[in-house]
Each structure stands twice: as structure tokens, then as C-alpha cells.
Design a protein around this motif. Structure first.
Motif, short mmCIF file in Angstrom:
data_model
loop_
_atom_site.label_atom_id
_atom_site.label_comp_id
_atom_site.label_asym_id
_atom_site.label_seq_id
_atom_site.Cartn_x
_atom_site.Cartn_y
_atom_site.Cartn_z
N LYS A 1 0.84 -1.20 0.00
CA LYS A 1 0.00 0.00 0.00
C LYS A 1 0.88 1.25 0.00
CE LYS A 1 -4.02 2.11 2.16
NZ LYS A 1 -4.15 3.02 1.10
N ALA A 2 1.96 1.21 0.75
CA ALA A 2 2.87 2.37 0.79
C ALA A 2 3.49 2.61 -0.59
CB ALA A 2 3.96 2.15 1.84
N VAL A 3 3.87 1.53 -1.27
CA VAL A 3 4.43 1.66 -2.61
C VAL A 3 3.39 2.25 -3.56
CG1 VAL A 3 5.23 0.34 -4.62
CG2 VAL A 3 6.17 -0.14 -2.36
N GLU A 4 2.15 1.74 -3.48
CA GLU A 4 1.07 2.25 -4.33
C GLU A 4 0.77 3.72 -4.01
OE1 GLU A 4 -1.65 2.42 -7.28
OE2 GLU A 4 -0.24 0.81 -6.92
N ASP A 5 0.71 4.05 -2.71
CA ASP A 5 0.46 5.43 -2.30
C ASP A 5 1.57 6.36 -2.80
OD1 ASP A 5 -1.86 4.64 -1.07
OD2 ASP A 5 -1.09 4.81 0.98
N ALA A 6 2.81 5.89 -2.72
CA ALA A 6 3.94 6.69 -3.19
C ALA A 6 3.84 6.89 -4.71
CB ALA A 6 5.26 6.01 -2.85
N LYS A 7 3.42 5.87 -5.43
CA LYS A 7 3.26 5.98 -6.88
C LYS A 7 2.17 7.00 -7.22
CE LYS A 7 2.03 3.20 -10.89
NZ LYS A 7 1.53 1.91 -11.34
N VAL A 8 1.04 6.91 -6.52
CA VAL A 8 -0.07 7.84 -6.76
C VAL A 8 0.37 9.27 -6.41
CG1 VAL A 8 -2.37 8.53 -5.95
CG2 VAL A 8 -1.91 6.14 -6.49
N LEU A 9 1.06 9.44 -5.30
CA LEU A 9 1.54 10.75 -4.89
C LEU A 9 2.53 11.30 -5.93
CD1 LEU A 9 1.56 12.97 -2.75
CD2 LEU A 9 3.39 11.74 -1.59
N GLY A 10 3.41 10.45 -6.41
CA GLY A 10 4.36 10.87 -7.44
C GLY A 10 3.65 11.31 -8.72
N GLU A 11 2.63 10.56 -9.12
CA GLU A 11 1.86 10.92 -10.31
C GLU A 11 1.15 12.26 -10.11
OE1 GLU A 11 -0.66 7.53 -10.91
OE2 GLU A 11 0.96 6.33 -11.78
N ARG A 12 0.59 12.46 -8.92
CA ARG A 12 -0.08 13.73 -8.63
C ARG A 12 0.91 14.90 -8.69
NH1 ARG A 12 -3.70 11.94 -3.50
NH2 ARG A 12 -5.25 10.75 -4.64
N ARG A 13 2.07 14.69 -8.08
CA ARG A 13 3.08 15.76 -8.09
C ARG A 13 3.53 16.05 -9.52
NH1 ARG A 13 6.56 14.47 -2.65
NH2 ARG A 13 5.03 15.34 -1.21
N ASN A 14 3.70 15.00 -10.33
CA ASN A 14 4.08 15.22 -11.73
C ASN A 14 2.99 16.01 -12.47
OD1 ASN A 14 6.55 13.96 -11.60
ND2 ASN A 14 5.81 12.00 -12.35
N SER A 15 1.73 15.66 -12.21
CA SER A 15 0.62 16.38 -12.86
C SER A 15 0.62 17.85 -12.45
CB SER A 15 -0.72 15.75 -12.49
OG SER A 15 -0.83 14.45 -13.02
N VAL A 16 0.80 18.10 -11.17
CA VAL A 16 0.84 19.48 -10.68
C VAL A 16 2.02 20.22 -11.29
CG1 VAL A 16 1.21 20.90 -8.62
CG2 VAL A 16 -0.42 19.02 -8.55
N ALA A 17 3.18 19.56 -11.35
CA ALA A 17 4.37 20.20 -11.92
C ALA A 17 4.15 20.50 -13.41
CB ALA A 17 5.59 19.30 -11.73
N GLU A 18 3.54 19.56 -14.15
CA GLU A 18 3.26 19.80 -15.56
C GLU A 18 2.29 20.96 -15.73
OE1 GLU A 18 1.91 16.09 -17.22
OE2 GLU A 18 3.87 15.15 -16.96
N LEU A 19 1.28 21.03 -14.89
CA LEU A 19 0.31 22.12 -14.95
C LEU A 19 1.00 23.46 -14.67
CD1 LEU A 19 -2.65 22.95 -15.29
CD2 LEU A 19 -2.94 22.60 -12.84
N GLU A 20 1.85 23.50 -13.67
CA GLU A 20 2.59 24.72 -13.35
C GLU A 20 3.50 25.12 -14.52
OE1 GLU A 20 2.67 27.13 -10.91
OE2 GLU A 20 0.80 26.14 -10.39
N ALA A 21 4.15 24.13 -15.12
CA ALA A 21 5.03 24.42 -16.27
C ALA A 21 4.21 25.00 -17.42
CB ALA A 21 5.76 23.16 -16.71
N ARG A 22 3.02 24.43 -17.68
CA ARG A 22 2.16 24.97 -18.74
C ARG A 22 1.73 26.39 -18.42
NH1 ARG A 22 -1.99 20.16 -19.62
NH2 ARG A 22 -0.96 19.47 -17.78
N LYS A 23 1.40 26.64 -17.14
CA LYS A 23 1.00 28.00 -16.75
C LYS A 23 2.16 28.97 -16.98
CE LYS A 23 -2.30 26.97 -13.04
NZ LYS A 23 -2.49 27.05 -11.59
N LEU A 24 3.37 28.57 -16.60
CA LEU A 24 4.53 29.44 -16.78
C LEU A 24 4.80 29.70 -18.26
CD1 LEU A 24 6.94 28.05 -14.04
CD2 LEU A 24 5.80 30.28 -14.06
#
Length: 189
Positions: free
Chosen positions: A50-73
Motif C-alpha cells: 500500500k505504501a508503494v502504491e500510495d507513493a506511486k499515486v503521490l508521485g503521479e499527482r506531483r508530476n501532474s501538478v508540476a506539468e500544470l505549473e510548467a504549462r502556466k509558466l
């Protein structure tokens, strides 16, 4: 049989029974501990998965947020470049050679020449072109006002209660709304 031998025998049987119960309890304890260890190991594996899965989901969310911020910039930078392009165009219009700029001002007035009104210029343009515009419009009911306005260039045409804002700022704003997508295509394709 004597009481002592009966007592000794009962005592021995009680000891034997106690020993048997003790061995049985030890065996049951070992079984329970093994089962508990297995369950703990299963919970540990499940928690780790579960920790591995949670870390994967968290990583995907952070990547999505980072991509969105990059697009905004990127979008912000593109918008800034477009804004600068229009500012530069307005500065170039204001800095045209005198004859061209005077023709530009007369071109702005031309559709409104037949109606009485007054032309308001910025202070610099009033000094440079006021008299020439008066001369060019002498056969028209339009006049150049003595009053100046705080605009970058162009003019404000007042006819009665109606004012036409033909300042460079307003002209650029209007053009910007109409051609921003086209400019973005040219600049960023």
C-alpha cells in the motif's frame, strides 16, 4: 496401601497432569505465536504494498501538478511576449516619421470629418502636429482642441456627448483582441 503411598501417587498424578497441561499450553502458545507472526508478516507485506502504491499515486499527482505549473509558466511567458510585441508596435507607431504619423492621424479622423467635433491629442503630438492638423481640417467642422489628454499617441475625437477613443493604447488593445491567436501561432509554432 498406605495413605502416604496414596498421597504420593495422587501428588505424582497431579504433577504428571500439570506437566502434561504445561506441555499442551506451550504447544498452543507456539502455535498462536506462529500464527500471529504469519499474520504480522501478511500485514507488513500489505502495508508495504500500500505504501508503494500510495507513493506511486503521490508521485503521479506531483508530476501532474508540476506539468500544470510548467504549462502556466509557458503560457504566462507567451502572453508576456505578445504584450511586449504590442507595446513595441505602439512605440513604433508613435515614433513614425512626422509625415507618416500626421497621415495616420488624418486617416483616423477621415470617417468623422463631416460632423463637428474636436480632436484631443497628447501634449507632444499637440505641439508637433496640432497646427498641421488644423490646416488639413480647415474645410471640415472638426477642430484640434487646446486641451491635451494623457495618452501615448493617437487621439480622442469628441463629437457632442460621444467620444471616440482612437488612442494608440485603445487601437492596440482592439487589435490585440482580434489577432492574439494568430500572433501566438506565428511566434510559437
Amino acid at each position: 496401601m498406605s495413605i502416604e503411598s496414596i498421597t504420593a501417587r495422587i501428588l505424582q498424578e497431579a504433577k504428571d497432569e500439570a506437566e502434561h497441561l504445561k506441555k499442551q499450553a506451550e504447544a498452543e502458545k507456539d502455535t498462536l505465536l506462529a500464527k500471529a507472526a504469519e499474520e504480522a508478516e501478511a500485514v507488513k507485506k500489505e502495508t508495504a504494498a500500500k505504501a508503494v502504491e500510495d507513493a506511486k499515486v503521490l508521485g503521479e499527482r506531483r508530476n501532474s501538478v508540476a506539468e500544470l505549473e510548467a504549462r502556466k509558466l509557458r503560457l504566462s511567458a507567451k502572453q508576456e511576449m505578445i504584450d511586449r510585441s504590442f507595446e513595441e508596435a505602439a512605440a513604433q507607431l508613435a515614433g513614425m516619421p512626422a509625415a507618416e504619423y500626421q497621415a495616420f492621424l488624418l486617416g483616423l479622423v477621415e470617417p468623422y470629418r463631416a460632423e463637428p467635433g474636436e480632436i484631443l491629442l497628447n501634449e507632444k503630438d499637440h505641439k508637433a502636429y496640432g497646427k498641421a492638423l488644423e490646416e488639413a481640417l480647415k474645410d471640415s467642422p472638426l477642430a484640434v482642441a487646446e486641451e491635451t489628454v494623457p495618452i501615448q499617441g493617437g487621439m480622442i475625437l469628441r463629437q457632442g456627448c460621444v467620444s471616440l477613443n482612437a488612442s494608440l493604447e485603445k487601437l492596440m488593445e482592439t487589435q490585440k483582441k482580434q489577432i492574439t491567436a494568430e500572433i501566438a501561432g506565428v511566434l510559437f509554432s
